[in-house]
Enzyme design. Structure first.
Site, PDB file in Angstrom:
ATOM      1  N   CYS B 106       0.843  -1.202   0.000  1.00 29.37           N
ATOM      2  CA  CYS B 106       0.000   0.000   0.000  1.00 29.37           C
ATOM      3  C   CYS B 106       0.877   1.250   0.000  1.00 29.37           C
ATOM      4  CB  CYS B 106      -0.967  -0.053   1.187  1.00 29.37           C
ATOM      5  SG  CYS B 106      -2.330   1.097   1.048  1.00 29.37           S
ATOM      6  N   HIS B 235      -3.410  -5.745   0.987  1.00 29.12           N
ATOM      7  CA  HIS B 235      -2.703  -5.954   2.253  1.00 29.12           C
ATOM      8  C   HIS B 235      -2.589  -7.441   2.616  1.00 29.12           C
ATOM      9  CE1 HIS B 235      -2.542  -1.760   3.841  1.00 29.12           C
ATOM     10  NE2 HIS B 235      -3.563  -1.592   3.021  1.00 29.12           N
ATOM     11  N   GLU B 237      -0.729  -8.664   4.898  1.00 27.88           N
ATOM     12  CA  GLU B 237      -0.577  -8.780   6.361  1.00 27.88           C
ATOM     13  C   GLU B 237      -1.932  -8.673   7.065  1.00 27.88           C
ATOM     14  OE1 GLU B 237      -0.201  -6.094   4.705  1.00 27.88           O
ATOM     15  OE2 GLU B 237      -1.079  -4.478   5.889  1.00 27.88           O
TER      16      GLU B 237
END
Lengths: 992, 275
Positions: B106, B235, B237
Site C-alpha cells: 500500500c 494488504h 498482512e
C-alpha cells in the site's frame, strides 16, 4: 520573495478530484458543467534560486509520471471560470507544512531558514455557468468562508501572462503581550457586561463569587506578595471561565434540581451525575465485590476496565457538534483526533485500537429554504464524513462501528459523536498504568503541535470577529500526522518510564490540562512565555486557553527530562518545559518574570457555586394514527428499507479503514457479498490472543417525543443487545453515556426549559435503573447541553439524544456471530416479545404520525434473554443473529435474508406477541430486546433447551429460492418479494 | 544458508500497519523481527545491512500530503544518517545489491515506485517510471478484492500461489505507467505479479469494484527483474488468520490466512538462498 509553483495533471491523465467535483456540482447544486480540472498551487516564501525552485517543483511537489508544473506562471488556460481556494491566515495548512519540511530536507536547510509554504487549489471549470453560479459553486461547495478565501476569475478576462500574484496568508499581529487588570468592584450589570464582551459565559452570580474572592484580605495580601493587585487579571478571568464552563464543569449535570412529576410530586435531586450515573456504577462495583473489573471511572479523560491480567481497556466518546456545524470537515476531523487524545491521555496513556462514530443529521435531500448561517445537510454529511475519514484513517485507527441518524431537527445543529478505545499494559516497569500521580518538583512539559489562536472561545464565537489578516479563532483543522508522530514517540517514552503522568490538551487548553494535573500535587508554576507559538503576538491569556490541536501535557521527573527531550528531538516531536508542579496550593502563572495569575487551587476547582434549577414533567399526548393497514405489504417493507434511518450506509463505511491493526473480526459489513449491516464490531487487540473486544452503540432520539425515560432505556437496551448479538456478554460490558440536549434552563429564550430539564431528569432516572439492572456500569461520559439554533425568529432544537456506547469482552473471538443467514434449511426464530409499541417508530413516522405507545424495556426479561443467548452463542448453537431495532421484525428479517443471499419463509402467526392486531404492527413494532436468529436444524433441540425460560418463537426457515415470503396472522401470504429487490430498496437511498 | 532470518519493519511519520506486518513476519517463521522507527536508521542506531527482509508497511507517510508517500520518498532520498555522511538511500541501494528482499504494501508500495525501486528496469533502482495515483472513484475505499497471480513472474513472494483474496484500503492505488513502452515492458518482462480479477481469480478485470481503483491493466502489484523486490496495493498482512476473512462465519477456511503465504515465501527464500 514569494513564488508560485502550480502542479497539474498531464494531458490524458484522469483528474479524479476534478471529476468528483464536477459530479458534486451536479448532485449538490443542480448545475451542469462540461468539466472541472484541478491544479495544486504552492506559494513559497523564502530565498530560493531558480535552480532550487526547479528542483523543488520536480522533486517533492510533483509526480513526473502524471503531473507537470510551472514556476511563477499559470497552468490554467481556456476555461469559463477558475476558482482558487486557499486558507485564511492562521488556519492549519497540513500540506503546506509537509511541503516546507520536504523542501528544507531537499535543499539541506534548517527549519529556521525562513521558508514557508502555503497551499491553495484551483478548480478550472468549463461549461455554461454564469458568474452568480460560479459564486455559488465557490461558496456552496468548494470553500468555507470561515476558514478559506477564494478568488473567482473569468476565462474571458484571463491573461495567462499576467497570471495570479502570490498571496501570503501570513498572520501578522503587532500587539505587544500585555496582561490587563479588570476591576470587578462594579455593579451587577457591568459584571454581566464584562462576561459578555469577553465571551466568558459566566453568570452574574458566578462573577460575584470571583468578586468576593478578590475582596478577601488574605487573598489580597498573598497577591501583593507576587506583584498582583486586588483586581483580577485577564489571564485569571479567562482561566476561571474555562474551568467553570459548562463544558468542563458540567454545571447542569451537577446542579440542584427540584423535579416535579406529572402527579405534582416533588423530588430534590442533588446532582444528576452523582445521583444517577455515578451511583449506578458505584453500586454495580460494590455488587461485583472482589470481581470488580472497573479500574478507573469518571476521574480521568476516559474510563478504564480490566481486559485480562495483562491488559486494560480504555474508552471514551466525545461530541464535536458546534464546530462541525460551522466547518463540517475541520470540526469532525478535530472531533476524532481530539477524542483520540482522551484514551491516550488516560492513566499512563493507552495505545488506540478503535474508533466508533455516530452522526445525527437532517436529511441530505432537504429541499426547503435554509435559515441563515446553516449549511445544507448534504454538505454537512459530506464534510463530516470526510473529516472523520481523514482523522481516523490517517491516524491508523480502525473505524469499526457506527451509525447515522436522521431527523429534520438536526438541521440547526448536527451531532458528531466520536469515540475511541485504547489498550494499555496493566503494569509498566512495576507501576500500575490506570492511575495518575505527580510529585512536587516534576516538570510541566508540553509536546506536539504549537499554540496559535485556534479554538479560542471556539464554541461561542461570532462571525463578526473574523476579518482578513486575523487568524480564525473558532474553527480548527486537525493534523493527524503531527498527532501520530507524537503518539508514536509518547508510547516509547511511556514504556521507558520517561514521564510520570500525561493528559491531553483539549477544551480550555493548558489552563485545563495543567490546572487539572496540578490538583494531583497541589499546585503549579507555569511560564507562558516558554510555550512554542505558531506565530508571534499571542497574548498571555490566549496562550493559556488556546485549544490548538495535537498537544499533550506531561509531568516529567527532572531526573528524566534529558532522556525525554532527546528522544522527542530524535523522533521529530517538539517538547518544551513550561514550568514545575508544586505543592503551593496555587495555580501560579507567569509570563517571563511577571506573575499574571495567582489563584488558590481550591478556588479554581471548587469555588464554583452550584446551580439551582427546576424541572416539571408533563407527559405529552400525540394523536394516535388512523391510517389503514396497507394492501401492499411488500411495498411497505421496501419503503421501510429505504428509510434514511434504516437504509444501507455502505458508501460511508467503505471510506473508513475498518481493518488496520490486523485485529478485525466482525467487520461493519458482512454477509455473502460483504454488504450486510453488522450489529456490532469485534476486534482482537492483541494478535497473539483470541480474547476480543466488542463495540456497539444504541441511539433512538425519536422516542424522546414521547418520553425520554423510555428513549434512554431503549438506547441502553439497543447498545447492549447489539453487543450480545455478536457474542458479547453481560459478564464484562462497560458503558459510556453521551447526552446531547437542547438548552434545559428556563429563560426568555427557552420558555419550556423546565420541561426539557424534566426530560433530562427522566433520561437519567432510566440510565440509573437500566445500567444497574443489566450490570453495565458507565465508566465515563459526556454531555453537550446547548444544541439549539437561534437566529432571528427561528429556533431549532435537537430532539433530546442519548448515545449509549458499550465496550465488552468476548473470551474467544472464534465464537463471534454475524447477522447473515448461513444456509437454506436453517430455522428462523424470533427471540423476545412483540407488543403494540409503535410510538415514535419508523413505521409511524413514514405514515406521518408519532403515537404514544413508546417501546418499554422489560429489563428483567431482557437480561434473562441476553444471558441465555450469550450461552447459546458460546456453545456455537447460533448460525446468525440480528437485533431488531428501527423498522422492527420486518426489517431485521429482510436484512438477515438478503445479507445471506438466501430467501426466507416465515409465518407471523408464530411470532410471540401481545396486543398486536395488525400485520403491519407485527412487522414494524419496535418492541425492544428482540432478535432474529437462525439455527442449524441439528442444533434445534440444544438451542431451545438453552432458551427454555425465555419468550421465543420458531417462525420459519431459510430457503434456497431468493424470495422473502411472509404469511400474515390470518394465514394469507402478505409479502412475496425478491430479496434482490428488497436489498436494492435498502441500498439505493444513500449510495453516493 | 542463514542461521537466522532477520526482518525489519520500518515505521514512523504516519505508517500504521507495522504491528500486523511484523506479526505476519513472525508467523511466517522469521527468527528476528524488529519494528524500527525511521529515526533509529537516521541516527545510525539501526542499519539495514543487519537484516535480510525489509518491510515497508502501509499508512499515510507525512499524510500523503503531496501525493501518496511523496514526502516519504523525498526523506529517504535526501536524509543523511547522522555522523556518517551517508544518505539513507545508499543503505537501500546496498540492501538491494546484496540480493535481499523488500516488500512494500500500500503506502509502502507507493513509496517504492516513487523512489524508483519498482519496476527498476535494467537494474536502475532510482528512476521512477510508474506511479500510483488517485482511484478513479476519487475516494478511499476499504474492500476485499480477488487477485490473479502471474505464474511467469519471477516474484519470489508469490511462488506456488494461484489466486488470492485480500483487502485494499487506499485512495491512491491506480497504477499508471509513464508511457506505453513502460507498460509493454511491464507485461513482456513479467514485472506484473498481481492483477485485480473476478471472484474466481480468472484474470484481469477493469470494472469497478472488482478493480477497485481503475488501475491500468488491473495491475495490483509489480516486482523488479530479480523478483526480490515486490510491491502491492492489497494488504497481505491483513489476512494472516481465517478470522480476518470477511466471511469467516459462513465459509470453511483454512486456519492460516492466504496473505501469510507471501511472507512464508519470503522467509523460506531467505533461508534457502541468501548466504
Amino acid at each position: 520573495m514569494a513564488h508560485r509553483i502550480e502542479v497539474g495533471f498531464k494531458q490524458g491523465i484522469k483528474d479524479a478530484l476534478g471529476e468528483k467535483t464536477a459530479r458534486k456540482i451536479v448532485e449538490n447544486l443542480n448545475l451542469t458543467v462540461d468539466g472541472v480540472t484541478t491544479i495544486e498551487v504552492y506559494t513559497i516564501e523564502g530565498d530560493l534560486t531558480d535552480n532550487q525552485l526547479e528542483q523543488i517543483a520536480r522533486g517533492p511537489l510533483s509526480d513526473p509520471v502524471i503531473q507537470h508544473y510551472v514556476i511563477d506562471r499559470s497552468l490554467a488556460d481556456d476555461f469559463t471560470w477558475m476558482i482558487e481556494v486557499g486558507f485564511r491566515p492562521g488556519v492549519t495548512d497540513n500540506v503546506g507544512k509537509t511541503a516546507r519540511e520536504a523542501i528544507e530536507l531537499l535543499i539541506g536547510t534548517s527549519s529556521n531558514a525562513g521558508i514557508e509554504v502555503y497551499t491553495s487549489r484551483q478548480y478550472v471549470i468549463r461549461g455554461n455557468i454564469t458568474r452568480a453560479e460560479a459564486a455559488r459553486i465557490a461558496s456552496g461547495l468548494l470553500a468555507n468562508d470561515l476558514i478559506q478565501r477564494y478568488e473567482i476569475i473569468s476565462g474571458t478576462d484571463w491573461d495567462p501572462a499576467e497570471g495570479i500574484k502570490p498571496y501570503i496568508p501570513r498572520v501578522i499581529i503587532e500587539d505587544e503581550p500585555v496582561t490587563e487588570e479588570i476591576d470587578l468592584n462594579v455593579e451587577d450589570t457591568e459584571l454581566q457586561n464584562i462576561s459578555n464582551t469577553r465571551v466568558l459565559a459566566l453568570t452574574v452570580e458566578e462573577m460575584k463569587v470571583i468578586q468576593s474572592y478578590l475582596q478577601d484580605e488574605s487573598v489580597i495580601a498573598e497577591r501583593r506578595h507576587v506583584g498582583l493587585s486586588d483586581k483580577v487579571t485577564d489571564v485569571e478571568l479567562e482561566s476561571l471561565a474555562q474551568t467553570w464552563s459548562e463544558h468542563c464543569k458540567h454545571k447542569i449535570f451537577n446542579s440542584m434540581i427540584t423535579y416535579e412529576n406529572e402527579g405534582g410530586e416533588r423530588t430534590e435531586i442533588d446532582s444528576l451525575f452523582k445521583s444517577y450515573i455515578k451511583n449506578s456504577t458505584k453500586e454495580i462495583r460494590e455488587e461485583l465485590g472482589e470481581n470488580d473489573w472497573c479500574l478507573s471511572v469518571f476521574v480521568d479523560n476516559a474510563g478504564v476496565i480490566k481486559f485480562n491480567d495483562d491488559y486494560n481497556l480504555v474508552f471514551k466518546v466525545e461530541t464535536h457538534n458546534s464546530p462541525s456545524a460551522l466547518d463540517p470537515y475541520g470540526g469532525a476531523l478535530t472531533g476524532i483526533v481530539g477524542v483520540n487524545r482522551d484514551p491516550f491521555g488516560t492513566g499512563k496513556g493507552a495505545k488506540l485500537i478503535f474508533n466508533t462514530d455516530i452522526f445525527c443529521f437532517a436529511s441530505p435531500f432537504h429541499s426547503a429554504p435554509l435559515p441563515p448561517r446553516i449549511l445544507h445537510p448534504r454538505r454537512i454529511y459530506d464534510g463530516v464524513r470526510e473529516g472523520v475519514e481523514h482523522g481516523g484513517n490517517k491516524s491508523g485507527i480502525p473505524t469499526v462501528n457506527g451509525c447515522i441518524v436522521f431527523d429534520e431537527r438536526y438541521l440547526g445543529k448536527p451531532l458528531v459523536y466520536c469515540g475511541t478505545g485504547g489498550i494499555m499494559p496493566a503494569c509498566i516497569l512495576g507501576e500500575l498504568t490506570h492511575t495518575k500521580a505527580i510529585r512536587t518538583g516534576d516538570l510541566i512539559v508540553m509536546t506536539g503541535g504549537r499554540i496559535g489562536k485556534d479554538g479560542i472561545h471556539g464554541a461561542t464565537f461570532s462571525s463578526e470577529e473574523l476579518h482578513e489578516g486575523s487568524p480564525v479563532t473558532a474553527v480548527q483543522i486537525g493534523d493527524p500526522i503531527t498527532q501520530k508522530k507524537m503518539t508514536d514517540f509518547l508510547l516509547i517514552a511511556r514504556d521507558r518510564g520517561l514521564y510520570r503522568a500525561i493528559t491531553d490538551n483539549g477544551a480550555g487548553g493548558l489552563s485545563s490540562s495543567v490546572g487539572e494535573m496540578a490538583t494531583l500535587c497541589g499546585g503549579c508554576e507555569l511560564d507562558l512565555s516558554k510555550a512554542p507559538l505558531k506565530y508571534a503576538g499571542l497574548q498571555p491569556w490566549e496562550i493559556l486557553i488556546s485549544e490548538a490541536q495535537e498537544r499533550m501535557s506531561l509531568a516529567v521527573d527532572p531526573g528524566k527530562i534529558n532522556a525525554f527531550l532527546s528522544l522527542a528531538e530524535k523522533m521529530g516531536v517538539e517538547a518544551t518545559v513550561l514550568g514545575t508542579f508544586t505543592g503551593s496550593g496555587k495555580f501560579h502563572v507567569c509570563y517571563r518574570d511577571k506573575t499574571v495569575a495567582y489563584l488558590d487551587m481550591s478556588f479554581l476547582h471548587e469555588g464554583l457555586p452550584t446551580m439551582k434549577l427546576r424541572a416539571k414533567w408533563e407527559p405529552p399526548t400525540h394523536d394516535e394514527p388512523d391510517f389503514p393497514e396497507p394492501d401492499d405489504m411488500g411495498g411497505a417493507l421496501r419503503a421501510m428499507l429505504s428509510r434514511l434511518n434504516i437504509c444501507s450506509k455502505e458508501s460511508v463505511v467503505r471510506q473508513y479503514d475498518h481493518e488496520v491493526q490486523g485485529g478485525s473480526i466482525i467487520k461493519p459489513l458482512v454477509g455473502v457479498v460483504n454488504d450486510g449491516p453488522s450489529d456490532a464490531a469485534v476486534i482482537r487487540p492483541v494478535l497473539e490472543s483470541y480474547e476480543g473486544v466488542v463495540v456497539a452503540n444504541g441511539i433512538c432520539p425519536r422516542y424522546s417525543d414521547i418520553d425520554t425515560y423510555h428513549m434512554a432505556a431503549c438506547a441502553i437496551d439497543e447498545a447492549i443487545r447489539n453487543a450480545v448479538a455478536v457474542g458479547g456478554s453481560l459478564e464484562r460490558m462497560a458503558g459510556i453515556d453521551n447526552f446531547c440536549w437542547c438548552d434545559p434552563v428556563q429563560s426568555e429564550k427557552t420558555p419550556d426549559g423546565r420541561y426539557k430539564l424534566a426530560q433530562l431528569v427522566r433520561a437519567n432516572q432510566a440510565l440509573y435503573q437500566y445500567t444497574k439492572l443489566f450490570g453495565v456500569p458507565c465508566i465515563s461520559g459526556k454531555d453537550s447541553m446547548k444544541n439549539d439554533y437561534i437566529i432571528g425568529d427561528t429556533k431549532i432544537s435537537i430532539p433530546p439524544t442519548l448515545l449509549f456506547s458499550v465496550m465488552g469482552k468476548i473470551d474467544d473471538v472464534r465464537k463471534a456471530v454475524t447477522i447473515d443467514a448461513k444456509k437454506p434449511g436453517d430455522l428462523v426464530y424470533v427471540l423476545g416479545l412483540t407488543s403494540d409499541e409503535l410510538g415514535g417508530s419508523e413505521w409511524f413516522a413514514l405514515n406521518g404520525s408519532i403515537g404514544n405507545r413508546v417501546p418499554v424495556v422489560d429489563g428483567e426479561r431482557a437480561k434473562r434473554l441476553y444471558l441465555a443467548l450469550s450461552r447459546a452463542i458460546d456453545e456455537r448453537l447460533v448460525a446468525s443473529c440480528h437485533d431488531c431495532s428501527d423498522g422492527g421484525l420486518g426489517v431485521a428479517l429482510a436484512e438477515t435474508a438478503f445479507s445471506g443471499g438466501f430467501g426466507m419463509s416465515v409465518d407471523l402467526a408464530c411470532v410471540p406477541s401481545v396486543g398486536i392486531d395488525r400485520d403491519d404492527y407485527c412487522l414494524f413494532s419496535e418492541s425492544q430486546s428482540r432478535f432474529v436468529v437462525t439455527i442449524r436444524p441439528e442444533a434445534q433441540d440444544a438451542f431451545e433447551r438453552v432458551m427454555r425460560d425465555n419468550v421465543f418463537g420458531l417462525i420459519g426457515g431459510i430457503t434456497q429460492k431468493r424470495r422473502m415470503t411472509v404469511k400474515g396472522r390470518q394465514g394469507n401470504v402478505i409479502i412475496h418479494e425478491d430479496i434482490d429487490d428488497l436489498k436494492k430498496a435498502w441500498q439505493v437511498p444513500l449510495n453516493f | 544458508m542463514v542461521k537466522k532470518v532477520k526482518s525489519i519493519v520500518i515505521t514512523g511519520n504516519g505508517t500504521n500497519c507495522e504491528v500486523e506486518m511484523a506479526h505476519a513476519c513472525r508467523l511466517a517463521g522469521s527468527d528476528d523481527v524488529d519494528i524500527v522507527h525511521i529515526s533509529q536508521l537516521l541516527f545510525g542506531e539501526k542499519r539495514l545491512e543487519d537484516y535480510h527482509f525489509l518491510n515497508l508497511p502501509g499508512g499515510f507517510l507525512d499524510g500523503d500530503d503531496m501525493g501518496g508517500a511523496k514526502a516519504g520518498a523525498n526523506r529517504i532520498l535526501h536524509a543523511t544518517v547522522k555522523n556518517s555522511g551517508e544518505k539513507l538511500h545508499e543503505q537501500f541501494m546496498r540492501f538491494i545489491n546484496d540480493g535481499k528482499l523488500i516488500l512494500g504494501v500500500c503506502n509502502g508500495f507507493q513509496l517504492m515506485v516513487k523512489l524508483g525501486l519498482l519496476p527498476a528496469f535494467d537494474g536502475e533502482y532510482d528512476s521512477q517510471s510508474v506511479t500510483l495515483t488517485f482511484n478513479d472513484s476519487g475516494r478511499f475505499e476499504d474492500r476485499w478484492v480477488y487477485l490473479t497471480i502471474n505464474k511467469k513472474s519471477p516474484c519470489v513472494f508469490t511462488r506456488d500461489l494461484g489466486g488470492v483474496y485480500l483487502p485494499v484500503r487506499h485512495g491512491e492505488g491506480k497504477l499508471v505507467a509513464r508511457n506505453d513502452a513502460v507498460l509493454k515492458r511491464l507485461h513482456v518482462r513479467n514485472h506484473i505479479v498481481m492483477q485485480y480479477s473476478d471472484h474466481a481469480c480468472r484474470g484481469p478485470v477493469m470494472n469497478y469494484p472488482e478493480n477497485p481503483n481503475g488501475s491500468i491493466d488491473a495491475i495490483a502489484g509489480i516486482c523488479d527483474e530479480s523478483g526480490r523486490i515486490f510491491g502491492l496495493m492489497p494488504h497481505p498482512e491483513a489476512y494472516f488468520h481465517y478470522t480476518n476473512h470477511p466471511r469467516w462465519t459462513r465459509e470453511e477456511l483454512p486456519e492460516e490466512g492466504m496473505g501469510l503465504r507471501i511472507f512464508r515465501n519470503a522467509v523460506d527464500f531467505i533461508r534457502r538462498e541468501i548466504a
